[in-house]
Design a protein around this motif. Structure first.
Motif, PDB file in Angstrom:
ATOM      1  N   GLU A 234       2.905  -3.493  14.159  1.00 36.62           N
ATOM      2  CA  GLU A 234       3.990  -3.536  15.144  1.00 36.62           C
ATOM      3  C   GLU A 234       4.496  -2.135  15.469  1.00 36.62           C
ATOM      4  O   GLU A 234       4.658  -1.776  16.635  1.00 36.62           O
ATOM      5  CB  GLU A 234       5.169  -4.355  14.595  1.00 36.62           C
ATOM      6  CG  GLU A 234       4.913  -5.848  14.533  1.00 36.62           C
ATOM      7  CD  GLU A 234       5.931  -6.571  13.640  1.00 36.62           C
ATOM      8  OE1 GLU A 234       5.756  -7.788  13.427  1.00 36.62           O
ATOM      9  OE2 GLU A 234       6.893  -5.910  13.149  1.00 36.62           O
ATOM     10  N   ALA A 235       4.702  -1.373  14.400  1.00 34.66           N
ATOM     11  CA  ALA A 235       5.257  -0.032  14.597  1.00 34.66           C
ATOM     12  C   ALA A 235       4.309   0.837  15.412  1.00 34.66           C
ATOM     13  O   ALA A 235       4.739   1.618  16.259  1.00 34.66           O
ATOM     14  CB  ALA A 235       5.545   0.617  13.243  1.00 34.66           C
ATOM     15  N   ASP A 309       3.928   6.997   9.296  1.00 35.15           N
ATOM     16  CA  ASP A 309       3.302   7.798   8.246  1.00 35.15           C
ATOM     17  C   ASP A 309       3.535   7.169   6.875  1.00 35.15           C
ATOM     18  O   ASP A 309       2.632   7.092   6.047  1.00 35.15           O
ATOM     19  CB  ASP A 309       3.893   9.212   8.222  1.00 35.15           C
ATOM     20  CG  ASP A 309       3.383  10.069   9.368  1.00 35.15           C
ATOM     21  OD1 ASP A 309       2.449   9.625  10.066  1.00 35.15           O
ATOM     22  OD2 ASP A 309       3.924  11.168   9.576  1.00 35.15           O
ATOM     23  N   LYS A 310       4.762   6.733   6.668  1.00 36.34           N
ATOM     24  CA  LYS A 310       5.106   6.182   5.361  1.00 36.34           C
ATOM     25  C   LYS A 310       4.371   4.862   5.128  1.00 36.34           C
ATOM     26  O   LYS A 310       3.865   4.622   4.036  1.00 36.34           O
ATOM     27  CB  LYS A 310       6.624   5.968   5.284  1.00 36.34           C
ATOM     28  CG  LYS A 310       7.142   5.838   3.883  1.00 36.34           C
ATOM     29  CD  LYS A 310       7.024   7.139   3.122  1.00 36.34           C
ATOM     30  CE  LYS A 310       6.921   6.905   1.633  1.00 36.34           C
ATOM     31  NZ  LYS A 310       6.889   8.175   0.880  1.00 36.34           N
ATOM     32  N   GLN A 315       0.129   1.873   2.427  1.00 37.37           N
ATOM     33  CA  GLN A 315      -1.053   1.028   2.577  1.00 37.37           C
ATOM     34  C   GLN A 315      -2.248   1.632   1.838  1.00 37.37           C
ATOM     35  O   GLN A 315      -3.028   0.926   1.201  1.00 37.37           O
ATOM     36  CB  GLN A 315      -1.387   0.914   4.064  1.00 37.37           C
ATOM     37  CG  GLN A 315      -2.218  -0.294   4.412  1.00 37.37           C
ATOM     38  CD  GLN A 315      -2.460  -0.367   5.920  1.00 37.37           C
ATOM     39  OE1 GLN A 315      -2.919   0.602   6.524  1.00 37.37           O
ATOM     40  NE2 GLN A 315      -2.159  -1.501   6.519  1.00 37.37           N
ATOM     41  N   LYS A 316      -2.345   2.951   1.918  1.00 39.48           N
ATOM     42  CA  LYS A 316      -3.466   3.640   1.294  1.00 39.48           C
ATOM     43  C   LYS A 316      -3.508   3.399  -0.223  1.00 39.48           C
ATOM     44  O   LYS A 316      -4.583   3.316  -0.817  1.00 39.48           O
ATOM     45  CB  LYS A 316      -3.344   5.139   1.583  1.00 39.48           C
ATOM     46  CG  LYS A 316      -4.423   5.991   0.979  1.00 39.48           C
ATOM     47  CD  LYS A 316      -4.292   7.431   1.429  1.00 39.48           C
ATOM     48  CE  LYS A 316      -5.208   8.327   0.584  1.00 39.48           C
ATOM     49  NZ  LYS A 316      -4.872   9.751   0.785  1.00 39.48           N
ATOM     50  N   TYR A 317      -2.328   3.306  -0.840  1.00 38.76           N
ATOM     51  CA  TYR A 317      -2.286   3.222  -2.300  1.00 38.76           C
ATOM     52  C   TYR A 317      -2.020   1.818  -2.824  1.00 38.76           C
ATOM     53  O   TYR A 317      -1.934   1.617  -4.027  1.00 38.76           O
ATOM     54  CB  TYR A 317      -1.247   4.199  -2.853  1.00 38.76           C
ATOM     55  CG  TYR A 317      -1.630   5.631  -2.648  1.00 38.76           C
ATOM     56  CD1 TYR A 317      -2.545   6.240  -3.510  1.00 38.76           C
ATOM     57  CD2 TYR A 317      -1.113   6.376  -1.599  1.00 38.76           C
ATOM     58  CE1 TYR A 317      -2.909   7.567  -3.328  1.00 38.76           C
ATOM     59  CE2 TYR A 317      -1.475   7.701  -1.414  1.00 38.76           C
ATOM     60  CZ  TYR A 317      -2.369   8.287  -2.272  1.00 38.76           C
ATOM     61  OH  TYR A 317      -2.731   9.597  -2.091  1.00 38.76           O
ATOM     62  N   ILE A 347      11.365   6.641   0.240  1.00 34.75           N
ATOM     63  CA  ILE A 347      11.110   5.478   1.085  1.00 34.75           C
ATOM     64  C   ILE A 347      12.323   5.283   2.013  1.00 34.75           C
ATOM     65  O   ILE A 347      13.443   5.139   1.534  1.00 34.75           O
ATOM     66  CB  ILE A 347      10.937   4.202   0.235  1.00 34.75           C
ATOM     67  CG1 ILE A 347       9.831   4.384  -0.816  1.00 34.75           C
ATOM     68  CG2 ILE A 347      10.656   2.999   1.123  1.00 34.75           C
ATOM     69  CD1 ILE A 347       8.447   4.534  -0.264  1.00 34.75           C
ATOM     70  N   PRO A 348      12.095   5.274   3.339  1.00 38.12           N
ATOM     71  CA  PRO A 348      13.215   5.060   4.261  1.00 38.12           C
ATOM     72  C   PRO A 348      13.906   3.724   3.961  1.00 38.12           C
ATOM     73  O   PRO A 348      13.254   2.757   3.581  1.00 38.12           O
ATOM     74  CB  PRO A 348      12.539   5.008   5.636  1.00 38.12           C
ATOM     75  CG  PRO A 348      11.256   5.735   5.467  1.00 38.12           C
ATOM     76  CD  PRO A 348      10.834   5.512   4.043  1.00 38.12           C
TER      77      PRO A 348
END
Length: 586
Positions: A234-235, A309-310, A315-317, A347-348
């Motif tokens: 979505e983002a 980005d966050k 997701q990568k980890y 984390i936002p």
DNA sequence: TGCACCAGCGCC
DNA sequence: AAACGGCGCTGATGCA
């Protein structure tokens, strides 16, 4: 490499004899070698421990875990009841736990000890660097990345593995002497002192804290993968639209500092010099112009990019609904931790609902409130501020009433906001000019330079403890190029600048406090099914089985309270704590 | 193309 | 004279 005697253990018979000869020692020296699949990405869950090297003052034994895996149950009872000395033990502990369910808790880590002793100076703390610095010989690390998975290891490999344990004897003895010669406001208590003879409380707290960090990394932070993936999709859609529209409308790349600088000039906007460490970054300067549609769009697009980005980073980890971060136990000169791969400490807030307790579990979220102000009041022994805290006053309102002369009850929202900026800024040596900017950018309060100067002056008239402290620090720095500041637990940090000298002991005491609380929690909770899953400077997040969540909440409260009482004798500590489904419920 | 540096920004 | 500090991640920028 020095010649070294050791026993290479490849049969159960030899192994049992070896263990017998280690039985009388109070503590053991330990290291492991792991057959990693990828040097770049070490996998604690699937990489295999090849060797476990264990020594005491007399002997060193190298256990080949490929040849005698059955020895692990005997090793477990030994390693969990002895003190364990090693270098970067978080690494060994994690592998011992995943491979053999061995989890030593009474440890002394030469790397952490060295980091504490370096007092915030930028030094190398690898085993090789430390050996070079503290002893007469060098160690050769050329075998470190060799093939530890092959069937028959070479003599060089075995020599190397034994030597890494051997040097620990000297390192421990030297470090211990250094540690015990440091004057300390708090004496160590408990197992670390009993077993290793360590008297320094900072070292004892770091060592008690270390296994908790290892465990936290292994447990991971629970995340809802479905929501994570959906949110990213979505983002990204929205962001792409925004980006195209922005470039079409204004003809500049929102992420090119050069283009944006020109663009802002064309718009006739005043912008600060973009020197590093200058008073205001472009961001805070831009917020002044938030009322302009273009600026609003620029800020929005940058914020949204940050979120994307966050989400990508997370997701990568992500693996099986959990995020496995790596923490540096001493990540900053103040003793604060750092988190990476991914960073779970920034984390936002708008993404915190992604972090949800797994099925049948709850999160227990706790954070110390106004902790740095409380620490500062205690630290400088400011009677006025201490009394205010003791009376349970809202400190920002209290400061506002002192500065304006109005009664505490009559303080408006805006006055409180301004006082908040003043409290935070002035304690840490902010100048009146910066205070003005700071109040505007961070709290949306406009004051003149003259007003800022008056507040500055008034603040120090009212809080004389702070005035005396600042003067003392300035004075010390006039006499000495470098001074050592000391946290309430006794952590020592070398500083050159005034702002560091007033910041570090406060931030450092905060980190002492959190580490102590977590170490106590680990001990108090025992074997209960509850684990710390994240730590963010003054916040502790635990995941617990649903039916014990209430109990765990009490145990965590008790730990935070107890740690607070040890460090703060006059100022009461306060914290929020609650049971929640997601991290967003705070 | 790769590397080092910095700006920018998220958190405390 | 002026100064709040800390961290990590991404991507632009400048240089080899």
């Amino acid at each position: 490499m020095e010649k070294i005697d050791y026993y290479y253990i490849t049969s159960i018979q030899e192994g049992l004899e070896a263990l017998k000869s280690l039985e009388a020692s109070k503590y053991l020296y330990l290291d492991t070698e792991v057959a990693v699949k990828s040097l770049k990405e070490i996998d604690f869950f699937s990489d295999k421990v090849r060797l476990i090297q264990i020594g005491n003052e007399e002997s060193i034994f190298v256990f080949d875990m490929y040849k005698i895996p059955e020895i692990s149950s005997y090793l477990k009872s030994l390693l969990e009841k002895k003190g364990i000395i090693g270098h970067n033990l978080k690494f060994d502990i994690k592998f011992l736990k995943t491979n053999f369910n061995i989890f030593p808790k009474v440890v002394f880590d030469t790397m952490i000890a060295s980091q504490v002793l370096s007092e915030g100076e930028d030094e190398r703390h690898s085993l090789a660097a430390l050996t070079y610095r503290l002893t007469d010989y060098h160690i050769d690390k050329s075998q470190q990345a060799s093939a530890w998975g092959m069937e028959n290891l070479t003599k060089e490999q075995l020599d190397y593995s034994a030597n890494d344990v051997k040097v620990l004897r000297d390192l421990f003895s030297i470090l211990k002497d250094k540690i015990n010669s440091i004057p300390t406001p708090h004496k160590a208590t408990g197992k670390i002192r009993e077993v290793f003879g360590i008297e320094n409380a900072v070292i004892a707290v770091e060592m008690a804290f270390l296994p908790e960090v290892a465990l936290m990394e292994l447990v991971g932070m629970p995340v809802d993968r479905e929501i994570l993936n959906r949110r990213l999709e979505e983002a990204q859609k929205e962001y792409q639209r925004e980006y195209i529209e922005f470039v079409r409308a204004y003809g500049v790349d929102p992420f090119s500092p050069q283009q944006i600088t020109k663009w802002l000039t064309r718009l006739g906007l005043e912008l600060p010099k973009t020197q590093k460490g200058s008073l205001s970054s472009q961001d805070s300067a831009l917020r002044k112009y938030i009322h302009m549609a273009q600026i609003k769009k620029l800020i929005k697009i940058r914020t949204d990019k940050k979120i994307i980005d966050k989400l990508k980073e997370l997701q990568k980890y992500e693996r099986n609904g959990r995020i496995y971060s790596t923490f540096k136990q001493i990540g900053a000169p103040t003793g604060r931790m750092a988190s990476m791969h991914p960073n779970l400490q920034n984390i936002p807030h708008e993404l915190r609902d992604l972090f949800r307790a797994s099925k049948g579990r709850k999160l227990i979220i706790a954070d110390y409130s106004q902790i740095e102000l409380r620490i500062a009041a205690e630290y400088v022994n400011d009677e006025t501020m201490i009394s205010a805290f003791q009376e349970g006053k809202d400190l920002h309102k209290f400061t506002a009433s002192l500065l304006t002369g109005k009664s505490y009850e009559d303080i408006s929202k805006e006055e409180r906001q301004l006082a908040k900026a003043i409290n935070f800024g002035l304690i840490y040596g902010i100048s009146p000019r910066s205070l003005m900017e700071y109040a505007k950018n961070n709290y949306g309060i406009e004051i003149s330079l003259k007003e800022a100067q008056e507040f500055h002056q008034k603040f120090f008239e009212v809080y004389t403890g702070f005035k005396n402290w600042h003067e003392k620090v300035k004075d010390d720095l006039k006499k000495h190029h470098k001074i050592t500041v000391i946290t309430l637990l006794g952590r020592r940090i070398k500083v050159k600048r005034f702002t560091d000298a007033v910041n570090y002991p406060i931030q450092g005491t905060g980190s002492d406090l959190l580490k102590m609380a977590v170490a106590m929690f680990g001990k108090l909770k025992g074997d209960l099914d509850a684990y710390v899953v994240n730590l963010v400077h003054d916040e502790i997040i635990v995941e617990a089985k649903e039916d014990i969540a209430d109990n765990i909440k009490n145990v965590l409260s008790a730990s935070m309270e107890k740690a607070g009482k040890i460090l703060l004798k006059k100022v009461p500590i306060a914290f929020d704590i609650q049971i929640a489904e997601s991290w967003a419920e705070k």
